[in-house]
Design an enzyme around this catalytic site. Structure first.
Site, PDB file in Angstrom:
ATOM      1  N   PHE A  49       0.857  -1.182   0.000  1.00 37.65           N
ATOM      2  CA  PHE A  49       0.000   0.000   0.000  1.00 37.65           C
ATOM      3  C   PHE A  49       0.891   1.228   0.000  1.00 37.65           C
ATOM      4  CE2 PHE A  49      -2.381   3.539   1.638  1.00 37.65           C
ATOM      5  CZ  PHE A  49      -3.543   3.463   0.891  1.00 37.65           C
ATOM      6  N   LYS A 102       3.092  11.429   6.685  1.00 41.76           N
ATOM      7  CA  LYS A 102       2.311  11.241   7.901  1.00 41.76           C
ATOM      8  C   LYS A 102       2.910  11.965   9.112  1.00 41.76           C
ATOM      9  CE  LYS A 102      -0.059   7.050   6.410  1.00 41.76           C
ATOM     10  NZ  LYS A 102      -1.255   7.749   5.928  1.00 41.76           N
ATOM     11  N   ASP A 139       9.708   2.917   1.638  1.00 42.32           N
ATOM     12  CA  ASP A 139       8.521   3.701   1.949  1.00 42.32           C
ATOM     13  C   ASP A 139       8.313   3.633   3.461  1.00 42.32           C
ATOM     14  OD1 ASP A 139       6.013   4.697   2.473  1.00 42.32           O
ATOM     15  OD2 ASP A 139       5.033   3.734   0.765  1.00 42.32           O
TER      16      ASP A 139
END
Length: 401
Positions: A141, A255, A226
């Site tokens: 994801f 984030k 990531d």
């Protein structure tokens, strides 16, 4: 109708149904706790998918944002501003890298990493134009843009959004043999999550990332990590790659970099990679804006203390010890994770992940389900041990009920 019911009905009527949130309407929050429009309090055990690593309303971050709000919030990159150089310098130092390319969201940062890897492949590695390949992992994801869903194996994220962007090879996560077979002379990068969060907090086999690092170095391929969810303290290290003493060629961050206050993301790499860009080739109106830089600089300063990494380590050990006691008791099939991050597989006989999440909500605890039978637990790193235990007690009660 209650205030909650009216708010949810209005949202259902006037917003696209691209999420399926729990039926709670948050009005305020502080630390690890949120309060809804009816005045009910909930323990936040999701932390905005790690965007809120430092908790809700963290005073240091709010003060940094307020101070910058009084000065200047946006110039666009058409001009320099006084916070930009410090942000890039300090983030590069935190990562042990040399250059930073700031964006806003995690998906934008992944798109930037893809573009950067292709550019490096053509200009440095010498891959024929239009032939660059990037190897990714099944169940990944990385976001939901058209290019990113092109290499997703999640049917919900991918279906009906074609035609898809070519140039990606998908291999099983944690399978070094499959990865090695997928790397060719036209491979420019391997893009992996150190822990697959959306897939259920899947941790790769020991030694996998160090082996990937060795392979990519041998084959002249960029290794892109990531760390949007796994990075910036969540697993007990600044970066999850550090658990195997691995330094990738490129970090993708987001984030928690914005402290849950503003969206901030970045690609961080070397002069040899990011130095290839020329004016006009990539950018963002809001990328690296003064407000974002001010908040991110405070995040970097907080991470430098090591306090949050230590909290994630110590509380994470306690979290996993308690969760592992539930395995084999009939309700929990497996527990995975690292630091203050766990995926808990629920025996379907006890309900779906969504049903367990709803029952926990009724008990004052907020988590999120994924892939049917799994719930994810990722509280803010500022949570107290007492509050963590309170939440775990509610989980036990729900599973035993």
């Amino acid at each position: 109708m209650t205030t909650t019911e009216r708010s949810i009905a209005a949202a259902e009527a006037h917003s696209a149904h691209n999420y399926h949130p729990l039926p709670v309407v948050v009005a305020s929050a502080e630390g690890a706790w949120m309060t809804d429009v009816e005045g009910r309090r909930y323990l936040d055990m999701l932390a905005g998918y790690s965007a809120l690593n430092f908790g809700h309303g963290n005073r240091r971050l709010i003060d940094a944002a307020k101070a910058q709000l009084e000065r200047v919030t946006l110039t666009s990159r058409a001009f320099h501003h006084e916070r930009f150089a410090d942000f890039c310098t300090q983030l590069a130092e935190l990562c042990g890298m040399e250059m930073v390319l700031p964006m806003n969201t995690g998906a934008e940062a992944v798109e930037t990493a893809v573009k950067t890897a292709r550019k490096w492949g053509y200009q440095v590695k010498g891959v024929p134009d239009g032939q660059a390949k990037i190897v990714v992992a099944r169940n990944n994801f990385h976001g939901r843009t058209t290019t990113i869903v092109s290499f997703s194996t999640d049917s919900e994220a991918r279906a009906d959004f074609g035609p898809y962007t070519p140039g990606f090879e998908i291999v099983p996560y944690g399978d070094l043999t499959a990865l090695e077979a997928a790397v060719t002379d036209n491979t420019v990068a391997v893009l992996l999550e150190p822990i697959q969060g959306e897939a259920g907090v899947l941790v790769p086999p020991p030694g996998y990332f160090s082996a990937v690092r060795e392979l990519t170095r041998e084959r002249n391929v960029l290794f892109i990590a990531d760390e949007i969810q796994s990075g910036l303290g969540r697993t007990g290290k600044t970066f999850a790659c550090e658990h195997e003493d691995v330094v990738p060629d490129m970090y993708v961050l987001g984030k928690a970099l914005g402290g849950g206050v503003v969206p901030v993301s970045a690609v961080v790499s070397s002069h040899d990679v990011l130095g290839l860009y020329r004016p006009g080739e990539h950018g963002s109106t809001f990328g690296g804006n003064p407000l974002a830089c001010a908040v991110a600089l405070e995040v970097i300063a907080m991470l430098r203390t090591g306090e949050y990494q230590q909290r994630a380590t110590e509380l994470g050990e306690h979290l996993h010890a308690e969760l592992n006691l539930l395995v084999g008791g009939g309700a929990v099939e497996a527990v995975r994770g690292r630091g203050l991050w766990a995926g808990v597989d629920i025996d379907p006989a006890h309900g779906t992940g969504r049903q367990i999440s709803e029952k926990l909500m009724d008990q004052g605890v907020l988590v999120k389900d994924t892939h049917g039978s799994t719930i994810r637990i990722a509280p803010p790193l500022v949570i107290s041990k007492e509050d963590l235990d309170w939440g775990l007690d509610r989980l036990r009660a729900v599973l035993q009920g």
